[in-house]
Scaffold this active site. Structure first.
Site, PDB file in Angstrom:
ATOM      1  N   GLU A 189     -10.624  15.975 -10.400  1.00  0.00           N
ATOM      2  CA  GLU A 189     -11.918  16.044  -9.730  1.00  0.00           C
ATOM      3  C   GLU A 189     -11.858  17.301  -8.881  1.00  0.00           C
ATOM      4  O   GLU A 189     -11.194  17.326  -7.859  1.00  0.00           O
ATOM      5  CB  GLU A 189     -12.144  14.804  -8.865  1.00  0.00           C
ATOM      6  CG  GLU A 189     -13.541  14.756  -8.293  1.00  0.00           C
ATOM      7  CD  GLU A 189     -13.634  13.963  -7.004  1.00  0.00           C
ATOM      8  OE1 GLU A 189     -14.705  13.436  -6.717  1.00  0.00           O
ATOM      9  OE2 GLU A 189     -12.635  13.883  -6.268  1.00  0.00           O
ATOM     10  N   ASN A 202      -8.232 -14.773  -9.761  1.00  0.00           N
ATOM     11  CA  ASN A 202      -7.725 -15.858  -8.909  1.00  0.00           C
ATOM     12  C   ASN A 202      -8.759 -16.363  -7.903  1.00  0.00           C
ATOM     13  O   ASN A 202      -8.413 -16.923  -6.860  1.00  0.00           O
ATOM     14  CB  ASN A 202      -6.444 -15.426  -8.191  1.00  0.00           C
ATOM     15  CG  ASN A 202      -6.696 -14.249  -7.268  1.00  0.00           C
ATOM     16  OD1 ASN A 202      -7.759 -13.616  -7.340  1.00  0.00           O
ATOM     17  ND2 ASN A 202      -5.764 -13.964  -6.387  1.00  0.00           N
ATOM     18  N   ASP A 234      -7.661  13.054  -7.489  1.00  0.00           N
ATOM     19  CA  ASP A 234      -8.771  12.930  -6.554  1.00  0.00           C
ATOM     20  C   ASP A 234      -8.907  14.183  -5.686  1.00  0.00           C
ATOM     21  O   ASP A 234      -7.915  14.679  -5.150  1.00  0.00           O
ATOM     22  CB  ASP A 234      -8.529  11.717  -5.638  1.00  0.00           C
ATOM     23  CG  ASP A 234      -9.650  11.504  -4.648  1.00  0.00           C
ATOM     24  OD1 ASP A 234     -10.775  11.224  -5.104  1.00  0.00           O
ATOM     25  OD2 ASP A 234      -9.412  11.627  -3.427  1.00  0.00           O
ATOM     26  N   ASP A 239      -5.360   6.838 -10.347  1.00  0.00           N
ATOM     27  CA  ASP A 239      -5.891   7.805  -9.402  1.00  0.00           C
ATOM     28  C   ASP A 239      -4.738   8.375  -8.584  1.00  0.00           C
ATOM     29  O   ASP A 239      -3.857   7.620  -8.156  1.00  0.00           O
ATOM     30  CB  ASP A 239      -6.888   7.109  -8.467  1.00  0.00           C
ATOM     31  CG  ASP A 239      -8.200   7.849  -8.359  1.00  0.00           C
ATOM     32  OD1 ASP A 239      -8.178   8.998  -7.901  1.00  0.00           O
ATOM     33  OD2 ASP A 239      -9.238   7.271  -8.736  1.00  0.00           O
ATOM     34  N   ASP A 243     -10.797 -15.220  -5.626  1.00  0.00           N
ATOM     35  CA  ASP A 243     -10.983 -14.854  -4.222  1.00  0.00           C
ATOM     36  C   ASP A 243     -12.157 -13.879  -4.060  1.00  0.00           C
ATOM     37  O   ASP A 243     -12.382 -13.332  -2.986  1.00  0.00           O
ATOM     38  CB  ASP A 243      -9.694 -14.253  -3.622  1.00  0.00           C
ATOM     39  CG  ASP A 243      -9.273 -12.970  -4.313  1.00  0.00           C
ATOM     40  OD1 ASP A 243      -9.929 -12.585  -5.312  1.00  0.00           O
ATOM     41  OD2 ASP A 243      -8.303 -12.343  -3.858  1.00  0.00           O
ATOM     42  N   HIS A 289     -17.902   5.872  -9.867  1.00  0.00           N
ATOM     43  CA  HIS A 289     -17.978   5.006  -8.684  1.00  0.00           C
ATOM     44  C   HIS A 289     -18.594   5.715  -7.475  1.00  0.00           C
ATOM     45  O   HIS A 289     -18.735   5.103  -6.426  1.00  0.00           O
ATOM     46  CB  HIS A 289     -16.572   4.530  -8.328  1.00  0.00           C
ATOM     47  CG  HIS A 289     -15.699   5.665  -7.899  1.00  0.00           C
ATOM     48  ND1 HIS A 289     -15.332   6.677  -8.770  1.00  0.00           N
ATOM     49  CD2 HIS A 289     -15.159   5.988  -6.698  1.00  0.00           C
ATOM     50  CE1 HIS A 289     -14.600   7.560  -8.112  1.00  0.00           C
ATOM     51  NE2 HIS A 289     -14.473   7.162  -6.860  1.00  0.00           N
ATOM     52  N   ASP A 290     -18.910   6.997  -7.611  1.00  0.00           N
ATOM     53  CA  ASP A 290     -19.471   7.749  -6.484  1.00  0.00           C
ATOM     54  C   ASP A 290     -20.962   8.022  -6.630  1.00  0.00           C
ATOM     55  O   ASP A 290     -21.559   8.660  -5.768  1.00  0.00           O
ATOM     56  CB  ASP A 290     -18.763   9.109  -6.344  1.00  0.00           C
ATOM     57  CG  ASP A 290     -17.362   8.978  -5.780  1.00  0.00           C
ATOM     58  OD1 ASP A 290     -17.077   7.963  -5.102  1.00  0.00           O
ATOM     59  OD2 ASP A 290     -16.545   9.882  -6.022  1.00  0.00           O
ATOM     60  N   ASP A 340      -9.061  -7.901  -9.845  1.00  0.00           N
ATOM     61  CA  ASP A 340      -7.615  -7.681  -9.727  1.00  0.00           C
ATOM     62  C   ASP A 340      -6.989  -7.294 -11.062  1.00  0.00           C
ATOM     63  O   ASP A 340      -7.667  -7.263 -12.095  1.00  0.00           O
ATOM     64  CB  ASP A 340      -6.943  -8.942  -9.144  1.00  0.00           C
ATOM     65  CG  ASP A 340      -7.449 -10.202  -9.829  1.00  0.00           C
ATOM     66  OD1 ASP A 340      -7.390 -10.257 -11.064  1.00  0.00           O
ATOM     67  OD2 ASP A 340      -7.938 -11.125  -9.128  1.00  0.00           O
ATOM     68  N   ASP A 359     -12.232 -10.889 -11.589  1.00  0.00           N
ATOM     69  CA  ASP A 359     -11.412 -11.607 -10.614  1.00  0.00           C
ATOM     70  C   ASP A 359     -10.679 -12.745 -11.326  1.00  0.00           C
ATOM     71  O   ASP A 359     -11.305 -13.620 -11.912  1.00  0.00           O
ATOM     72  CB  ASP A 359     -12.344 -12.155  -9.522  1.00  0.00           C
ATOM     73  CG  ASP A 359     -11.610 -13.020  -8.516  1.00  0.00           C
ATOM     74  OD1 ASP A 359     -10.373 -12.892  -8.411  1.00  0.00           O
ATOM     75  OD2 ASP A 359     -12.288 -13.821  -7.833  1.00  0.00           O
TER      76      ASP A 359
END
Ligand code: TEU
Ligand code: CA
Length: 540
Positions: free
Chosen positions: A247, A22, A198, A97, A24, A316-317, A28, A20
């Site tokens: 995928e 900035n 994807d 992606d 928040d 990530h899955d 990013d 990150d």
């Protein structure tokens, strides 16, 4: 000439959780740019970014409402341009992606499509007559529940293989396809280096009256007719110097060589989804190492010489492999890495895997984010399962384990603000700062492993032969190219394992190239220590 992506190592970034810039609490593009030298030092050649497009985030960016805009949480198109330029400056390529099985229900095409049966965008999606009680068929979606959602205005239902906020595009519609193709060209002209496609094997569906026999996903998994669309995509891809990785669940190891043939294939490589074999009861399963070895071996065998594999353990899955297949130690992290990264194909590393990051100790449903896990939780509650047990059942194997923020320092170092997902408390023991300083850390082992992989042609082009095929805990294989032979020996268990090495491995003198214990030996019979990995080569 060898295509650049064959001798490359990829790194998958889940932008929301990487860095990150900035404050928040959300990762990013500027954050990624700040960490490019980290990736360069690791030996990375290209990055795959999970979706960063404009999205209502029902499925964390996999529900896209504008393909040509960046989600403001991640930055701007200008930021992406900067990131791309900075990456290219370092010799790192960047792929994005490509999510074209479905859009968000907030995409302007779907907003139009919903307006009425005679709207010009109606056929961009899949609609069929229905009543609130009776859907066009009984197919089930990947995220649970019917694949259909009823729309009272037009008395029809629309089709979705994922969440109801992710309506499937109608690939039979040439105007829709043309729009998608324009978008793809726009991105390639922008200068990106390729795509991860994807859920691409789901774009074609069986007729609505198709009867499911055993496999519930059969009506939308690599269905005949998909070839036409894949061939059109190939036309576009082939006019650029890019890489594509699909995928493609349902494309099996026998058909995958055809999909990825360098001359005539649709795409360059495939992520198979079969190797995440589990064993045990729901709620306490572990990864099945023998299954892992068997599946990957079969893919290695079937994909040579024509096809090309995308190699990975984590993404990530899935939960973290160091927890599901390993025992959360540096040895298991490095043994798993050794086993898969020296196979034939292009290896991918998922952020934090190079540190041996582990699963997250979920304590409350508030900590859970993934759409499919939340749906499964409510399903459990509806069945009368007590909340605590429901939490255990759904967090045991949730994708969320891999989506917690990256461990840069002992307190996280991901953001100065509260991160969008909790940081794993073990960041004080597993983090980049500590591991950079420790010559025996997983991070430093990964660096050596990547360098080794790139240094010997046998790892690029060598054929694959499994050894000790029946051993339930040890994965051993040979890579062979002309006179060059490399041997990979890994104990994928937390117990010592005795092995008798194959004769061909010990007939000629061998030289150890890499090992994850400091004093490994190479003898006809030996006992491998827990998660010991040794790589050797014929010393001729
Ligand atoms: O996952 C897709 C996915 O897991 C299925 O397509 C898979 O083929 C199926 O479960 C068969 O086992 C991708 C993304 O990686 C995931 O994060 C998204 O949620 C999903 O697509 C929807 O876009
Ligand atoms: Ca941010």
């Amino acid at each position: 000439m060898t295509k650049w992506w064959k001798n490359a190592v990829g790194y998958q970034i889940y932008p929301r959780s990487f860095m990150d810039s900035n404050d928040d609490g959300i990762g990013d593009l500027k954050g990624i740019q700040a960490k490019l030298t980290y990736l360069k030092e690791l030996g990375i050649d290209f990055i795959w970014l999970n979706p960063i497009y404009k999205s209502p985030n029902v499925d964390n960016g996999y529900d896209i409402s504008d393909y040509q805009a960046i989600n403001p949480e991640f930055g701007t198109l200008e930021d992406l341009k900067d990131l791309l330029a900075a990456a290219h400056e370092l010799g790192i390529r960047l792929i994005m992606d490509l999510v074209v099985n479905h859009t968000s229900d907030q995409h302007p095409w779907f907003i139009e499509s919903k307006k009425g049966k005679d709207n010009p965008y109606r056929d961009y999606y899949l609609w069929a007559d229905a009543t609130p009680e009776k859907m066009p068929n009984n197919w089930q979606s990947f995220f649970g529940g019917s694949t259909w959602t009823y729309d009272p205005n037009t008395k029809q239902a629309y089709f979705h293989v994922f969440a109801k906020e992710q309506p499937d595009l109608n690939w039979k519609n040439p105007a829709m396809r043309e729009n998608i193709y324009q978008m793809i060209r726009w991105w390639l002209d922008f200068g990106i280096d390729g795509f991860r496609l994807d859920a691409i094997s789901h774009i074609q569906k069986e007729p609505w009256d198709f009867k499911i026999t055993s496999n519930p996903w059969a009506p939308f998994m690599n269905v005949a007719g998909i070839e036409t669309y894949m061939a059109e995509l190939r036309e576009i891809f082939r006019s650029y110097d890019i890489m594509t990785v699909g995928e493609a669940s349902g494309v099996n190891s026998k058909t995958a060589p055809f999909w990825t043939d360098e001359e005539s294939g649709y795409i360059d490589m495939i992520f198979e989804l079969e190797h995440q074999v589990r064993t045990g009861e729901p709620g306490s399963e572990t990864g099945d190492l023998l299954g892992f070895k068997k599946v990957l071996s079969r893919w290695q065998k079937d994909m040579q010489p024509l096809g090309w594999n995308a190699l990975y353990t984590d993404n990530h899955d899935n939960p973290r492999s160091n927890s599901t297949f390993g025992n959360e130690t540096r040895e298991s992290a490095t043994a798993l890495a050794t086993a898969y990264m020296l196979l034939r194909g292009t290896p991918f590393i998922y952020q934090g895997q190079e540190l041996g990051m582990t699963n997250f100790p979920f304590e409350s449903i508030e900590e859970v984010n993934a759409t499919d896990s939340l749906a499964a939780y409510h399903d459990c509650l509806n069945k009368g399962i007590p909340p605590e047990e429901a939490l255990r059942l759904i967090t045991h194997w949730t994708r969320d384990h891999s989506r917690t923020p990256m461990h840069w320092t002992d307190f996280g170092g991901f953001s100065t603000n509260l991160p969008w997902m909790k940081i794993n408390p073990n960041t004080d023991k597993i983090n980049v700062v500590l591991q950079e300083a420790d010559p025996f850390s997983p991070l430093n082992y990964y660096k050596k492993l990547i360098a080794l992989r790139k240094s010997l042609p046998v790892f690029l082009n060598g054929s694959y032969h499994i050894e000790l095929a029946k051993h339930p805990k040890v994965w051993a294989y040979t890579r062979k190219l002309d006179l060059e032979e490399a041997y990979v020996l890994t104990n994928l268990s937390d117990q010592p394992q005795s092995v008798t090495l194959p004769n061909r491995w010990v007939n000629a003198p061998a030289m150890i190239l890499l090992a994850n214990y400091q004093d490994s030996s190479w003898k006809k019979t030996m006992t491998l220590r827990p998660f010991e990995a040794v790589v050797a080569k014929k010393d001729a």
